[in-house]
Design an enzyme around this catalytic site. Structure first.
Site, PDB file in Angstrom:
ATOM      1  N   ARG A   1     -12.482  14.897   8.265  1.00  0.00           N
ATOM      2  CA  ARG A   1     -13.293  15.301   7.102  1.00  0.00           C
ATOM      3  C   ARG A   1     -14.713  15.640   7.536  1.00  0.00           C
ATOM      4  NH1 ARG A   1     -11.811  10.087   3.827  1.00  0.00           N
ATOM      5  NH2 ARG A   1      -9.582  10.210   4.199  1.00  0.00           N
TER       6      ARG A   1
ATOM      7  N   GLY B   1     -13.325   4.111  10.499  1.00  0.00           N
ATOM      8  CA  GLY B   1     -11.921   4.278  10.900  1.00  0.00           C
ATOM      9  C   GLY B   1     -11.623   5.760  10.859  1.00  0.00           C
ATOM     10  N   ASN B   2     -10.381   6.086  10.546  1.00  0.00           N
ATOM     11  CA  ASN B   2     -10.050   7.490  10.359  1.00  0.00           C
ATOM     12  C   ASN B   2     -10.917   8.096   9.262  1.00  0.00           C
ATOM     13  OD1 ASN B   2      -8.530   9.533  11.339  1.00  0.00           O
ATOM     14  ND2 ASN B   2      -6.603   8.444  10.964  1.00  0.00           N
TER      15      ASN B   2
ATOM     16  N   GLU C   1      -8.157  -5.857   4.790  1.00  0.00           N
ATOM     17  CA  GLU C   1      -8.063  -5.502   3.371  1.00  0.00           C
ATOM     18  C   GLU C   1      -6.854  -6.150   2.713  1.00  0.00           C
ATOM     19  OE1 GLU C   1      -9.454  -1.012   3.166  1.00  0.00           O
ATOM     20  OE2 GLU C   1      -8.835  -1.582   5.172  1.00  0.00           O
TER      21      GLU C   1
ATOM     22  N   HIS D   1     -13.301   2.339   0.248  1.00  0.00           N
ATOM     23  CA  HIS D   1     -13.249   1.253   1.249  1.00  0.00           C
ATOM     24  C   HIS D   1     -13.884  -0.019   0.696  1.00  0.00           C
ATOM     25  CE1 HIS D   1     -13.447   4.607   4.532  1.00  0.00           C
ATOM     26  NE2 HIS D   1     -12.191   4.277   4.302  1.00  0.00           N
TER      27      HIS D   1
ATOM     28  N   ARG E   1      -2.642  -2.081  -3.370  1.00  0.00           N
ATOM     29  CA  ARG E   1      -3.901  -1.368  -3.145  1.00  0.00           C
ATOM     30  C   ARG E   1      -3.876  -0.110  -4.024  1.00  0.00           C
ATOM     31  NH1 ARG E   1      -5.276   3.093   1.169  1.00  0.00           N
ATOM     32  NH2 ARG E   1      -7.500   3.226   0.786  1.00  0.00           N
TER      33      ARG E   1
ATOM     34  N   ASN F   1       0.873  -1.169   0.000  1.00  0.00           N
ATOM     35  CA  ASN F   1       0.000   0.000   0.000  1.00  0.00           C
ATOM     36  C   ASN F   1       0.914   1.224   0.000  1.00  0.00           C
ATOM     37  OD1 ASN F   1      -1.834   2.007   0.402  1.00  0.00           O
ATOM     38  ND2 ASN F   1      -2.728   1.159   2.281  1.00  0.00           N
TER      39      ASN F   1
ATOM     40  N   LYS G   1       3.360   0.697   3.059  1.00  0.00           N
ATOM     41  CA  LYS G   1       3.133  -0.400   4.007  1.00  0.00           C
ATOM     42  C   LYS G   1       3.224  -1.708   3.251  1.00  0.00           C
ATOM     43  CE  LYS G   1      -0.184   2.239   6.684  1.00  0.00           C
ATOM     44  NZ  LYS G   1      -1.604   2.475   6.591  1.00  0.00           N
TER      45      LYS G   1
HETATM   46  P1  AMP Z   1      -8.321   2.908  10.883  1.00  0.00           P
HETATM   47  O1  AMP Z   1      -8.442   4.063   9.938  1.00  0.00           O
HETATM   48  O2  AMP Z   1      -9.279   1.817  10.600  1.00  0.00           O
HETATM   49  O3  AMP Z   1      -6.906   2.430  11.052  1.00  0.00           O
HETATM   50  O4  AMP Z   1      -8.747   3.457  12.321  1.00  0.00           O
HETATM   51  C1  AMP Z   1      -7.917   4.346  13.024  1.00  0.00           C
HETATM   52  C2  AMP Z   1      -8.730   5.024  14.087  1.00  0.00           C
HETATM   53  O5  AMP Z   1      -9.281   4.051  14.990  1.00  0.00           O
HETATM   54  C3  AMP Z   1      -7.892   5.916  14.990  1.00  0.00           C
HETATM   55  O6  AMP Z   1      -7.850   7.229  14.476  1.00  0.00           O
HETATM   56  C4  AMP Z   1      -8.634   5.884  16.305  1.00  0.00           C
HETATM   57  O7  AMP Z   1      -9.437   7.042  16.382  1.00  0.00           O
HETATM   58  C5  AMP Z   1      -9.579   4.713  16.198  1.00  0.00           C
HETATM   59  N1  AMP Z   1      -9.454   3.792  17.327  1.00  0.00           N
HETATM   60  C6  AMP Z   1      -8.530   2.839  17.552  1.00  0.00           C
HETATM   61  N2  AMP Z   1      -8.757   2.215  18.735  1.00  0.00           N
HETATM   62  C7  AMP Z   1      -9.866   2.784  19.278  1.00  0.00           C
HETATM   63  C8  AMP Z   1     -10.600   2.589  20.483  1.00  0.00           C
HETATM   64  N3  AMP Z   1     -10.261   1.671  21.385  1.00  0.00           N
HETATM   65  N4  AMP Z   1     -11.692   3.361  20.675  1.00  0.00           N
HETATM   66  C9  AMP Z   1     -12.040   4.285  19.764  1.00  0.00           C
HETATM   67  N5  AMP Z   1     -11.399   4.511  18.627  1.00  0.00           N
HETATM   68  C10 AMP Z   1     -10.318   3.780  18.372  1.00  0.00           C
END
Ligand code: AMP
Length: 408
Positions: free
Chosen positions: A241, A210-211, A385, A180, A91, A7, A14
Site C-alpha cells: 500500500r 507488519g504487512n 491480537e 490495528h 475479529r 479471523n 484462521k
Molecule cells: P504481519 O503482517 O505482522 O504478519 O507481518 C508480516 C511481515 O513481517 C512479512 O510480510 C515480512 O515482511 C515481515 N517479516 C517477518 N520476519 C521478518 C524479518 N526477520 N525481518 C523483516 N521482516 C520480517
C-alpha cells in the site's frame, strides 16, 4: 472456559483455541482456499507434527465444521466433544462509529456490521460469513466481536476529522477510524506492565509494522491519533500500500493513464509501497537482503519506509507534547533490527539512545532496545491480537452469565 478465536477472510479462516484458565493456546490453524478446489486445512498442536488436510471446502459453514471436526478428532484433536467450546470470539475489522468496545453478537449487532459493509467491503462481509457459519454449526454458543477500529474511538475530533465539507462526515461518516486497534491496545498494556508504570500516566507511540502498518499516539491509555484513516490505505508506506499521498494524484493518474477508478484503487492498495519502490518484493526480508547486495531501489524503498515511520513518530511526540516510550510490534517491527536501527538513529533529538546489542536480541518477550540512560525507552513488544480477542470474549461471556444467573 475454552474460547475459539476466529479471523474469517473472504477465502480463508484462521483459528486459535484458548483455555482461559491458563490462557494457553490448545490448538491453532487455518483454512485456505475456501470456495476453490483443493482447500487446505492446516492444524497445529504444540509439540505435535502439523496436520495438513486437502479437501473441497466450498463455504465458511463447511470450513467451521471441518475445524470443529479437527478440534475433536480422535488423533489430532484436543477436545473430547464440541460442547467443550464455551464461546467464540471474532475479529471484525470495521466497527465504524457504532462500536467503541467489543460486544456479544445479537441481531442488532449483526445489522450494524452489515451497515458497515460499504466502509470495509473486503473485510466485514467475510467476518459476517464467519459469524453465520458459527451460528449454523454451534447455535447455542455465545459469540463476541472485537473490532480493529474500536480502540481508536477515543480520538478527538481534531484527530479524526478530515478538512473536507462537514456534510460528507454527517451524511456518509467519512472520517479517520484507524485500524490495528486490538494490537495497539494490547502492546500498550504490555508495555505499561513491562515499564512498571500505570498506563494512564504514559505517553506512548506504538508502531505496528507488519504487512499493513500503522502508528498510534496513545495518551494516558487512550488512542489520541493514528496513521490509518477511513480505510487502511492512509499513513505509513506498507508492503503493497502507498500510504499517504496527495489526493490529487488519483484524478491526475486517471487522466494520464487509461485506468478505471477501481484499477487506481487496486494500484494503491496492492501494487504500491515496498513492492513498487523496490521492484522486488513486499516482504521486508527480501528487500533488506537485496539492499545488502547493493540493489539501489531496494535501498531507496527501505529508506522511504523507515523515514515515513520516523516522521509519524515525530509528529505524534509533538501531538502529545512528549513521549515516555516508543513501541515496535508485528512481523517487521518485532523482527527487523535493521529497520529499528534506521528509525532510531535519527531520534537522538528526542533523547533516544539505541543499544545495538539489545536491538539485535530476538525474544518472544517484551524487551528494551535502548540504553539504561536513554531519556526515552524504545521497546519491542510482540503483539497477540488473538489473546486480546479471547480475553474480551471471556469477560463479556462471564458478565452475561453472571447477569443471567442474577435474573433467576
Ligand atoms: P504481519 O503482517 O505482522 O504478519 O507481518 C508480516 C511481515 O513481517 C512479512 O510480510 C515480512 O515482511 C515481515 N517479516 C517477518 N520476519 C521478518 C524479518 N526477520 N525481518 C523483516 N521482516 C520480517
Amino acid at each position: 472456559m475454552n474460547i475459539l478465536v476466529i479471523n474469517a477472510g473472504s477465502s480463508s479462516l484462521k483459528y486459535q483455541l484458548y483455555d482461559m484458565s491458563t490462557e494457553q493456546v490448545l490448538a491453532k490453524g487455518r483454512v485456505e482456499r475456501i470456495g476453490m478446489d483443493s482447500s487446505i486445512l492446516t492444524h497445529e498442536v504444540e509439540q505435535q507434527p502439523e496436520v495438513r488436510e486437502v479437501s473441497e471446502i466450498l463455504d465458511h459453514t463447511t470450513a467451521i465444521r471441518k475445524v470443529l471436526d479437527m478440534l475433536t478428532h480422535a488423533k489430532f484433536g484436543v477436545l473430547s466433544n464440541i460442547q467443550d467450546i464455551q464461546a467464540i470470539g471474532h475479529r471484525v475489522v470495521h466497527g465504524g462509529e457504532s462500536f467503541s468496545e467489543s460486544v456479544l453478537v445479537d441481531q442488532a449487532v449483526k445489522l450494524e456490521i452489515r451497515k458497515l459493509f460499504d466502509l470495509a467491503p473486503l473485510h466485514n462481509p467475510a467476518h459476517m460469513m464467519g459469524i453465520t457459519a458459527v451460528e449454523t454449526n454451534l447455535p447455542e454458543v455465545p459469540q463476541a466481536v472485537v473490532f480493529d477500529t474500536a480502540f481508536h474511538q477515543t480520538m478527538p475530533a481534531s484527530s479524526y476529522l478530515y478538512a473536507i465539507p462537514t456534510v460528507l462526515y454527517k451524511k456518509h461518516q467519512i472520517r479517520r477510524y484507524g485500524f490495528h486497534g486490538t494490537s495497539h491496545d494490547y502492546v500498550s498494556k504490555r508495555a505499561a506492565e513491562f515499564l512498571g508504570k500505570p498506563l494512564e500516566s504514559l505517553k506512548l507511540v506504538t508502531c505496528h509494522i507488519g504487512n499493513g502498518a500503522s502508528c498510534t499516539a496513545i495518551l494516558n491509555g487512550r488512542s489520541y491519533d493514528t496513521s490509518m484513516g477511513m480505510t487502511p490505505l492512509e499513513g505509513l508506506m506498507m508492503g503493497t500500500r502507498s500510504g499517504d499521498l496527495d489526493p490529487a494524484v488519483v484524478p491526475f493518474t486517471l487522466n494520464k493513464e487509461d485506468l478505471t477508478l477501481n484499477e487506481v484503487n487496486s494500484m494503491l492498495n496492492k501494487h504500491s509501497g515496498l513492492l513498487a519502490v523496490s521492484g522486488i518484493s513486499s516482504d521486508m526480508r527480501e528487500v533488506v537482503e537485496a539492499m545488502k547486495a547493493g540493489h539501489e531501489n531496494a535501498k531507496l524503498a527501505f529508506e522511504m519506509y523507515a523515514y515515513r515511520i520516523r516522521k509519524y513518530i515525530g509528529a505524534y511526540i509533538a501531538a502529545m507534547d512528549g513521549v515516555d516510550a516508543i513501541i515496535f510490534t508485528a512481523g517487521v517491527g518485532e523482527n527487523s533490527d535493521v529497520l529499528r536501527k534506521e528509525i532510531c538513529r535519527h531520534l537522538t533529538f528526542f533523547g533516544v539512545t539505541l543499544d545495538e546489542e539489545r536491538n539485535a536480541v530476538r525474544s518472544s518477550e517484551p524487551r528494551t532496545i535502548t540504553t539504561d540512560d536513554s531519556a526515552v525507552s524504545v521497546l519491542v513488544v510482540p503483539t497477540n491480537e488473538e489473546l486480546l480477542i479471547a480475553r474480551d470474549t471471556y469477560r463479556l461471556v462471564r458478565n452475561k452469565l453472571a447477569g443471567d444467573s442474577s435474573e433467576l
